[in-house]
Design a protein around this motif. Structure first.
Motif, PDB file in Angstrom:
ATOM      1  N   SER A  29     -15.765  -3.958  -9.804  1.00  0.00           N
ATOM      2  CA  SER A  29     -15.641  -3.267  -8.524  1.00  0.00           C
ATOM      3  C   SER A  29     -14.832  -4.143  -7.575  1.00  0.00           C
ATOM      4  O   SER A  29     -15.311  -5.169  -7.091  1.00  0.00           O
ATOM      5  CB  SER A  29     -17.024  -2.985  -7.942  1.00  0.00           C
ATOM      6  N   ASP A  30     -13.604  -3.714  -7.312  1.00  0.00           N
ATOM      7  CA  ASP A  30     -12.695  -4.497  -6.480  1.00  0.00           C
ATOM      8  C   ASP A  30     -13.146  -4.529  -5.021  1.00  0.00           C
ATOM      9  O   ASP A  30     -12.881  -5.485  -4.304  1.00  0.00           O
ATOM     10  CB  ASP A  30     -11.292  -3.895  -6.596  1.00  0.00           C
ATOM     11  N   ALA A  31     -13.837  -3.494  -4.570  1.00  0.00           N
ATOM     12  CA  ALA A  31     -14.257  -3.423  -3.171  1.00  0.00           C
ATOM     13  C   ALA A  31     -15.315  -4.474  -2.839  1.00  0.00           C
ATOM     14  O   ALA A  31     -15.362  -4.978  -1.712  1.00  0.00           O
ATOM     15  CB  ALA A  31     -14.804  -2.034  -2.865  1.00  0.00           C
ATOM     16  N   ARG A  32     -16.135  -4.823  -3.794  1.00  0.00           N
ATOM     17  CA  ARG A  32     -17.199  -5.807  -3.542  1.00  0.00           C
ATOM     18  C   ARG A  32     -16.658  -7.243  -3.501  1.00  0.00           C
ATOM     19  O   ARG A  32     -17.341  -8.133  -3.021  1.00  0.00           O
ATOM     20  CB  ARG A  32     -18.258  -5.715  -4.633  1.00  0.00           C
ATOM     21  N   CYS A  33     -15.468  -7.454  -4.013  1.00  0.00           N
ATOM     22  CA  CYS A  33     -14.910  -8.809  -4.094  1.00  0.00           C
ATOM     23  C   CYS A  33     -13.735  -8.998  -3.150  1.00  0.00           C
ATOM     24  O   CYS A  33     -12.787  -9.716  -3.459  1.00  0.00           O
ATOM     25  CB  CYS A  33     -14.456  -9.075  -5.528  1.00  0.00           C
ATOM     26  N   SER A  34     -13.778  -8.367  -2.014  1.00  0.00           N
ATOM     27  CA  SER A  34     -12.640  -8.426  -1.098  1.00  0.00           C
ATOM     28  C   SER A  34     -12.423  -9.837  -0.541  1.00  0.00           C
ATOM     29  O   SER A  34     -11.280 -10.248  -0.327  1.00  0.00           O
ATOM     30  CB  SER A  34     -12.812  -7.431   0.040  1.00  0.00           C
ATOM     31  N   ARG A  35     -13.497 -10.586  -0.317  1.00  0.00           N
ATOM     32  CA  ARG A  35     -13.359 -11.936   0.231  1.00  0.00           C
ATOM     33  C   ARG A  35     -12.651 -12.848  -0.773  1.00  0.00           C
ATOM     34  O   ARG A  35     -11.700 -13.556  -0.424  1.00  0.00           O
ATOM     35  CB  ARG A  35     -14.722 -12.514   0.579  1.00  0.00           C
ATOM     36  N   GLN A  36     -13.084 -12.824  -2.041  1.00  0.00           N
ATOM     37  CA  GLN A  36     -12.462 -13.650  -3.063  1.00  0.00           C
ATOM     38  C   GLN A  36     -11.016 -13.219  -3.315  1.00  0.00           C
ATOM     39  O   GLN A  36     -10.143 -14.049  -3.553  1.00  0.00           O
ATOM     40  CB  GLN A  36     -13.247 -13.577  -4.383  1.00  0.00           C
ATOM     41  N   LYS A  37     -10.782 -11.919  -3.224  1.00  0.00           N
ATOM     42  CA  LYS A  37      -9.429 -11.408  -3.429  1.00  0.00           C
ATOM     43  C   LYS A  37      -8.498 -11.890  -2.318  1.00  0.00           C
ATOM     44  O   LYS A  37      -7.359 -12.280  -2.580  1.00  0.00           O
ATOM     45  CB  LYS A  37      -9.451  -9.878  -3.479  1.00  0.00           C
ATOM     46  N   SER A  38      -8.985 -11.878  -1.083  1.00  0.00           N
ATOM     47  CA  SER A  38      -8.145 -12.335   0.027  1.00  0.00           C
ATOM     48  C   SER A  38      -7.884 -13.844  -0.060  1.00  0.00           C
ATOM     49  O   SER A  38      -6.777 -14.299   0.249  1.00  0.00           O
ATOM     50  CB  SER A  38      -8.791 -11.980   1.359  1.00  0.00           C
ATOM     51  N   LEU A  39      -8.882 -14.626  -0.503  1.00  0.00           N
ATOM     52  CA  LEU A  39      -8.669 -16.063  -0.679  1.00  0.00           C
ATOM     53  C   LEU A  39      -7.630 -16.332  -1.770  1.00  0.00           C
ATOM     54  O   LEU A  39      -6.764 -17.202  -1.611  1.00  0.00           O
ATOM     55  CB  LEU A  39      -9.986 -16.754  -1.043  1.00  0.00           C
ATOM     56  N   LEU A  40      -7.703 -15.570  -2.858  1.00  0.00           N
ATOM     57  CA  LEU A  40      -6.744 -15.741  -3.942  1.00  0.00           C
ATOM     58  C   LEU A  40      -5.340 -15.357  -3.496  1.00  0.00           C
ATOM     59  O   LEU A  40      -4.372 -16.059  -3.771  1.00  0.00           O
ATOM     60  CB  LEU A  40      -7.161 -14.925  -5.163  1.00  0.00           C
ATOM     61  N   SER A  41      -5.208 -14.238  -2.790  1.00  0.00           N
ATOM     62  CA  SER A  41      -3.863 -13.841  -2.339  1.00  0.00           C
ATOM     63  C   SER A  41      -3.303 -14.822  -1.326  1.00  0.00           C
ATOM     64  O   SER A  41      -2.102 -15.082  -1.321  1.00  0.00           O
ATOM     65  CB  SER A  41      -3.795 -12.456  -1.752  1.00  0.00           C
ATOM     66  N   ALA A  42      -4.146 -15.379  -0.455  1.00  0.00           N
ATOM     67  CA  ALA A  42      -3.663 -16.371   0.505  1.00  0.00           C
ATOM     68  C   ALA A  42      -3.166 -17.620  -0.209  1.00  0.00           C
ATOM     69  O   ALA A  42      -2.120 -18.183   0.152  1.00  0.00           O
ATOM     70  CB  ALA A  42      -4.766 -16.725   1.489  1.00  0.00           C
ATOM     71  N   CYS A  43      -3.886 -18.036  -1.232  1.00  0.00           N
ATOM     72  CA  CYS A  43      -3.468 -19.210  -1.994  1.00  0.00           C
ATOM     73  C   CYS A  43      -2.167 -18.939  -2.737  1.00  0.00           C
ATOM     74  O   CYS A  43      -1.268 -19.769  -2.758  1.00  0.00           O
ATOM     75  CB  CYS A  43      -4.565 -19.603  -2.981  1.00  0.00           C
ATOM     76  N   MET A  44      -2.051 -17.758  -3.325  1.00  0.00           N
ATOM     77  CA  MET A  44      -0.829 -17.422  -4.056  1.00  0.00           C
ATOM     78  C   MET A  44       0.360 -17.293  -3.120  1.00  0.00           C
ATOM     79  O   MET A  44       1.481 -17.699  -3.457  1.00  0.00           O
ATOM     80  CB  MET A  44      -1.036 -16.139  -4.860  1.00  0.00           C
ATOM     81  N   ASP A  45       0.145 -16.748  -1.931  1.00  0.00           N
ATOM     82  CA  ASP A  45       1.227 -16.636  -0.948  1.00  0.00           C
ATOM     83  C   ASP A  45       1.693 -18.010  -0.484  1.00  0.00           C
ATOM     84  O   ASP A  45       2.882 -18.221  -0.234  1.00  0.00           O
ATOM     85  CB  ASP A  45       0.793 -15.803   0.242  1.00  0.00           C
ATOM     86  N   ALA A  46       0.753 -18.948  -0.376  1.00  0.00           N
ATOM     87  CA  ALA A  46       1.118 -20.295   0.036  1.00  0.00           C
ATOM     88  C   ALA A  46       1.933 -20.999  -1.046  1.00  0.00           C
ATOM     89  O   ALA A  46       2.770 -21.849  -0.747  1.00  0.00           O
ATOM     90  CB  ALA A  46      -0.142 -21.101   0.343  1.00  0.00           C
ATOM     91  N   GLN A  47       1.723 -20.639  -2.302  1.00  0.00           N
ATOM     92  CA  GLN A  47       2.447 -21.276  -3.402  1.00  0.00           C
ATOM     93  C   GLN A  47       3.877 -20.772  -3.533  1.00  0.00           C
ATOM     94  O   GLN A  47       4.723 -21.464  -4.067  1.00  0.00           O
ATOM     95  CB  GLN A  47       1.718 -21.040  -4.733  1.00  0.00           C
ATOM     96  N   THR A  48       4.169 -19.570  -3.060  1.00  0.00           N
ATOM     97  CA  THR A  48       5.518 -19.026  -3.222  1.00  0.00           C
ATOM     98  C   THR A  48       6.540 -19.779  -2.385  1.00  0.00           C
ATOM     99  O   THR A  48       7.719 -19.753  -2.702  1.00  0.00           O
ATOM    100  CB  THR A  48       5.571 -17.532  -2.860  1.00  0.00           C
TER     101      THR A  48
END
Length: 80
Positions: free
Chosen positions: A39-58
């Motif tokens: 369920s992607d909706a329940r993991c929104s916090r972890q998803k946002s942390l992962l996307s922030a980290c990936m955006d910082a790596q680009t």
């Protein structure tokens, strides 16, 4: 049981110490998905942390010596 002469060889020990960014965030996101039955909706916090980290790596530049596959192809072309 040695290597064949003339084949390309990559020493895996040389590339074992490469940095692995965002591993912690990815593992926590995958664990959350596992616990919440994908369920992607329940993991929104972890998803946002992962996307922030990936955006910082680009923003990081690639290594100036290029990719390993480029050099393998270049070496293989020169041998023929």
């Amino acid at each position: 049981m040695g290597r064949k002469a003339g084949t390309l060889y990559i020493n895996p020990k040389k590339f074992g110490n490469l940095q692995k960014p965002c591993v912690r965030e990815m593992v926590s996101f995958l664990q959350c998905l596992t616990l919440s039955q994908n369920s992607d909706a329940r993991c929104s916090r972890q998803k946002s942390l992962l996307s922030a980290c990936m955006d910082a790596q680009t923003g990081n530049k690639r290594k100036p010596w290029g990719s390993i596959n480029y050099h393998l192809q270049r070496l293989n072309r020169g041998g023929k």
